[in-house]
Design a protein around this motif. Structure first.
Motif, PDB file in Angstrom:
ATOM      1  N   ASP A  52      31.188  28.137  22.474  1.00 31.96           N
ATOM      2  CA  ASP A  52      30.194  28.567  23.459  1.00 31.96           C
ATOM      3  C   ASP A  52      28.964  29.149  22.764  1.00 31.96           C
ATOM      4  N   LYS A  53      29.181  29.906  21.716  1.00 32.14           N
ATOM      5  CA  LYS A  53      28.045  30.469  20.972  1.00 32.14           C
ATOM      6  C   LYS A  53      27.225  29.377  20.306  1.00 32.14           C
ATOM      7  N   LEU A  54      27.862  28.266  19.982  1.00 33.15           N
ATOM      8  CA  LEU A  54      27.156  27.116  19.415  1.00 33.15           C
ATOM      9  C   LEU A  54      26.565  26.224  20.497  1.00 33.15           C
ATOM     10  N   ARG A  55      26.730  26.622  21.769  1.00 33.95           N
ATOM     11  CA  ARG A  55      26.205  25.909  22.932  1.00 33.95           C
ATOM     12  C   ARG A  55      26.842  24.514  23.066  1.00 33.95           C
ATOM     13  N   ILE A  56      28.101  24.445  22.715  1.00 35.09           N
ATOM     14  CA  ILE A  56      28.879  23.227  22.948  1.00 35.09           C
ATOM     15  C   ILE A  56      29.692  23.456  24.214  1.00 35.09           C
ATOM     16  N   ASP A  57      29.294  22.808  25.284  1.00 39.14           N
ATOM     17  CA  ASP A  57      29.847  23.064  26.613  1.00 39.14           C
ATOM     18  C   ASP A  57      31.081  22.197  26.849  1.00 39.14           C
ATOM     19  N   ASP A  58      32.221  22.840  26.961  1.00 36.47           N
ATOM     20  CA  ASP A  58      33.499  22.170  27.184  1.00 36.47           C
ATOM     21  C   ASP A  58      34.182  22.854  28.364  1.00 36.47           C
ATOM     22  N   PRO A  59      34.072  22.305  29.564  1.00 33.13           N
ATOM     23  CA  PRO A  59      34.549  23.005  30.764  1.00 33.13           C
ATOM     24  C   PRO A  59      36.016  23.397  30.746  1.00 33.13           C
ATOM     25  N   VAL A  60      36.860  22.653  30.057  1.00 32.64           N
ATOM     26  CA  VAL A  60      38.292  22.953  30.084  1.00 32.64           C
ATOM     27  C   VAL A  60      38.826  23.490  28.752  1.00 32.64           C
ATOM     28  N   GLY A  61      37.994  23.582  27.743  1.00 29.33           N
ATOM     29  CA  GLY A  61      38.447  24.057  26.445  1.00 29.33           C
ATOM     30  C   GLY A  61      39.225  23.033  25.643  1.00 29.33           C
ATOM     31  N   ALA A  62      39.028  21.752  25.948  1.00 28.67           N
ATOM     32  CA  ALA A  62      39.823  20.691  25.322  1.00 28.67           C
ATOM     33  C   ALA A  62      39.552  20.550  23.831  1.00 28.67           C
ATOM     34  N   ILE A  63      38.286  20.666  23.432  1.00 32.75           N
ATOM     35  CA  ILE A  63      37.953  20.499  22.016  1.00 32.75           C
ATOM     36  C   ILE A  63      38.627  21.587  21.185  1.00 32.75           C
ATOM     37  N   SER A  64      38.703  22.788  21.732  1.00 32.23           N
ATOM     38  CA  SER A  64      39.362  23.894  21.020  1.00 32.23           C
ATOM     39  C   SER A  64      40.875  23.723  21.006  1.00 32.23           C
ATOM     40  N   ALA A  65      41.475  23.486  22.178  1.00 32.49           N
ATOM     41  CA  ALA A  65      42.935  23.433  22.284  1.00 32.49           C
ATOM     42  C   ALA A  65      43.530  22.250  21.531  1.00 32.49           C
ATOM     43  N   HIS A  66      42.834  21.118  21.555  1.00 37.55           N
ATOM     44  CA  HIS A  66      43.372  19.918  20.919  1.00 37.55           C
ATOM     45  C   HIS A  66      42.752  19.659  19.540  1.00 37.55           C
ATOM     46  N   GLY A  67      41.527  20.106  19.334  1.00 33.17           N
ATOM     47  CA  GLY A  67      40.826  19.832  18.090  1.00 33.17           C
ATOM     48  C   GLY A  67      40.997  20.920  17.048  1.00 33.17           C
ATOM     49  N   THR A  68      40.467  22.101  17.344  1.00 32.79           N
ATOM     50  CA  THR A  68      40.586  23.212  16.392  1.00 32.79           C
ATOM     51  C   THR A  68      42.048  23.523  16.109  1.00 32.79           C
ATOM     52  N   THR A 117      47.002   9.767  26.591  1.00 27.96           N
ATOM     53  CA  THR A 117      46.866  11.217  26.374  1.00 27.96           C
ATOM     54  C   THR A 117      45.612  11.535  25.569  1.00 27.96           C
ATOM     55  N   ALA A 118      45.376  10.793  24.507  1.00 25.61           N
ATOM     56  CA  ALA A 118      44.180  11.022  23.694  1.00 25.61           C
ATOM     57  C   ALA A 118      42.915  10.864  24.530  1.00 25.61           C
ATOM     58  N   MET A 119      42.898   9.849  25.395  1.00 23.14           N
ATOM     59  CA  MET A 119      41.723   9.616  26.229  1.00 23.14           C
ATOM     60  C   MET A 119      41.562  10.701  27.293  1.00 23.14           C
ATOM     61  N   SER A 120      42.680  11.234  27.799  1.00 29.69           N
ATOM     62  CA  SER A 120      42.611  12.291  28.812  1.00 29.69           C
ATOM     63  C   SER A 120      41.936  13.544  28.271  1.00 29.69           C
ATOM     64  N   ILE A 121      42.109  13.801  26.986  1.00 29.95           N
ATOM     65  CA  ILE A 121      41.481  14.971  26.369  1.00 29.95           C
ATOM     66  C   ILE A 121      39.963  14.918  26.519  1.00 29.95           C
ATOM     67  N   ILE A 122      39.405  13.725  26.397  1.00 33.14           N
ATOM     68  CA  ILE A 122      37.952  13.549  26.462  1.00 33.14           C
ATOM     69  C   ILE A 122      37.438  13.834  27.865  1.00 33.14           C
ATOM     70  N   SER A 123      38.209  13.465  28.857  1.00 27.82           N
ATOM     71  CA  SER A 123      37.779  13.591  30.246  1.00 27.82           C
ATOM     72  C   SER A 123      37.340  15.008  30.597  1.00 27.82           C
ATOM     73  N   GLY A 124      38.147  15.989  30.223  1.00 31.03           N
ATOM     74  CA  GLY A 124      37.815  17.363  30.574  1.00 31.03           C
ATOM     75  C   GLY A 124      36.607  17.902  29.838  1.00 31.03           C
ATOM     76  N   ALA A 125      36.443  17.485  28.591  1.00 28.21           N
ATOM     77  CA  ALA A 125      35.343  18.017  27.778  1.00 28.21           C
ATOM     78  C   ALA A 125      33.978  17.568  28.277  1.00 28.21           C
ATOM     79  N   VAL A 126      33.890  16.370  28.855  1.00 31.81           N
ATOM     80  CA  VAL A 126      32.595  15.833  29.308  1.00 31.81           C
ATOM     81  C   VAL A 126      32.418  15.971  30.813  1.00 31.81           C
ATOM     82  N   ALA A 127      33.271  16.757  31.441  1.00 33.10           N
ATOM     83  CA  ALA A 127      33.292  16.849  32.905  1.00 33.10           C
ATOM     84  C   ALA A 127      31.992  17.390  33.485  1.00 33.10           C
ATOM     85  N   GLU A 128      31.703  16.970  34.685  1.00 32.30           N
ATOM     86  CA  GLU A 128      30.653  17.470  35.571  1.00 32.30           C
ATOM     87  C   GLU A 128      29.249  16.973  35.271  1.00 32.30           C
TER      88      GLU A 128
END
Length: 415
Positions: free
Chosen positions: A322-338, A119-130
């Motif tokens: 997004d305003k900090l130009r940190i591109d996270d296609p699925v919002g994983a850093i926010s949903a799981h991190g913040t 699960t922890a590793m899956s979180i990374i997948s979406g954030a670095v996608a594309e």
């Protein structure tokens, strides 16, 4: 008679542990569908490949070294021991002699724990996608699941120094979700944003996902799997107190997710004048992450409120990153991190044993270790093999450049 009762309880708790683990394993499907729906059609096959491969890598690496690092004796409360491979299981004699301390199979514990590291590793997948190279991602997965995650997990769940400092995290808002988000943040910082996401004058250009039905299905699968995630963390169900606790955890987990959805929906309606589905989906995940550090102690109303606050936080976090130009296609850093940060601190609202010092210390140590370790590993991979697709490969899509096929060949568009 006593032996029969003990054996029955052992069998029941082992079975409950295994079923809970199976529910958490099904979260792999949830992450896969969520990410597949949130990326463009030209990157879907690569996302699918990443997710089934990372789950396999996590299973193997945790079997080889990860489990023994996390739950071994440890050289000290800071330095874990390094052991190889999982060992045998409990005998009837060992169970009977333990006076109730051994109440489930060691192999069931391994299975339950391995789906958490995946699960922890899956979180990374979406954030670095594309825009990340597939094999660079999989190389990082080897280190993350075999070493980085187990070491920080040892410090709390393995009886290490964070546990001694009083850090409380029932099912892993910090240990699992915040850890995955921090590792993702380190990768995203080195990786950079997708081409066209941000303009030269501060513009933020939306890049819509390919399939909202898939993304919604993914979140509902995650919602279901979370009952095993949080409920299984009670560890047993064979006595009245434990059974009541499991019921409370299930109810609070469900209410927090519902609160997260409504918190995010209301926030987007007030901010943007629209009911944003993608934010609502992240709101559900945010509510679940927020309650994970302590799903047992809150009242049902407090659980819903904690989830709702998580839903509000995730909207502002996604906009802020997004305003900090940190591109996270699925919002994983926010949903799981913040929201993971909030979830860890929300333990203070209901658990009288929690302290501000213990919770802050846990977050600080996890962030420092995981971010620095991940940044080093990502940096080495960048030097050795590169982590980002070429501009041409990113343009044609990761499906073609990394996997040699397309998920939707009849109607895919190069965009």
């Amino acid at each position: 008679m006593e032996q029969q009762v003990t054996e029955l309880a052992y069998a029941l708790d082992t079975f409950y542990f295994l079923v809970s683990g199976a529910l958490v394993m099904w979260m792999a499907a949830g992450f896969t569908m969520l990410e597949a729906g949130m990326v463009r059609t030209k990157s879907v096959a690569e996302i699918l490949t990443k997710n089934i491969a990372l789950y396999s890598i996590a299973s193997i690496m945790y079997m080889i070294v990860g489990y023994n690092i996390m739950y071994g004796e440890g050289l000290s409360s800071i330095i874990p021991s390094i052991g190889a491979f999982i060992t045998g299981d409990n005998t009837v004699e060992e169970v009977m002699a333990s006076n109730g301390d051994i109440y489930y199979s060691d192999r069931s514990d391994f299975f339950f724990q391995v789906v958490f590291v995946a699960t922890a590793m899956s979180i990374i997948s979406g954030a670095v996608a594309e825009r990340m190279k597939l094999w660079a991602f999989l190389a990082f997965a080897v280190i993350m699941t075999g070493f980085i995650y187990p070491i920080q997990g040892f410090w709390t769940w393995g009886g290490g120094f964070l546990d001694e400092l009083g850090y409380l995290d029932f099912a892993g808002s910090g240990i699992v979700h915040f850890t995955g988000a921090v590792a993702a943040l380190a990768g995203v910082i080195l990786l950079g944003a997708r081409k066209g996401k941000y303009g030269p004058n501060g513009e933020i250009n939306a890049i819509p996902g390919s399939a909202m039905p898939l993304a919604t299905l993914g979140v509902l699968i995650l919602w279901l799997g979370w009952f095993g995630f949080n409920g299984g963390s009670e560890l047993k169900v064979s006595d009245i107190e434990s059974a009541n606790n499991v019921a409370a955890v299930f109810a609070n987990t469900n209410l927090a997710a519902a609160g997260g959805v409504m918190g995010a929906l209301i926030t987007t309606r007030l901010l943007f004048g629209k009911a944003d589905l993608t934010m609502a989906l992240n709101g559900a995940i945010a509510g679940l992450v927020a309650i994970t550090a302590e799903p047992l102690m809150p009242s049902p109303l407090l659980a819903a409120i904690i989830g709702a606050i998580g839903g509000v936080i995730v909207v502002f976090s996604i906009v802020g990153l997004d305003k900090l130009r940190i591109d996270d296609p699925v919002g994983a850093i926010s949903a799981h991190g913040t929201v993971g940060i909030f979830g860890v601190m929300a333990v203070l609202l209901s658990n009288p044993d929690a302290t501000v010092f213990g919770q802050v210390a846990g977050l600080a140590v996890i962030f420092a270790f995981v971010f620095i370790a991940s940044l080093i590993v990502w940096g080495i991979l960048k030097l050795v093999m590169g982590i980002r697709l070429s501009e041409e490969d990113e343009y044609i899509g990761a499906d073609i450049s990394e996997c040699g096929l397309e998920s939707y060949p009849e109607f895919s568009k190069k965009s």
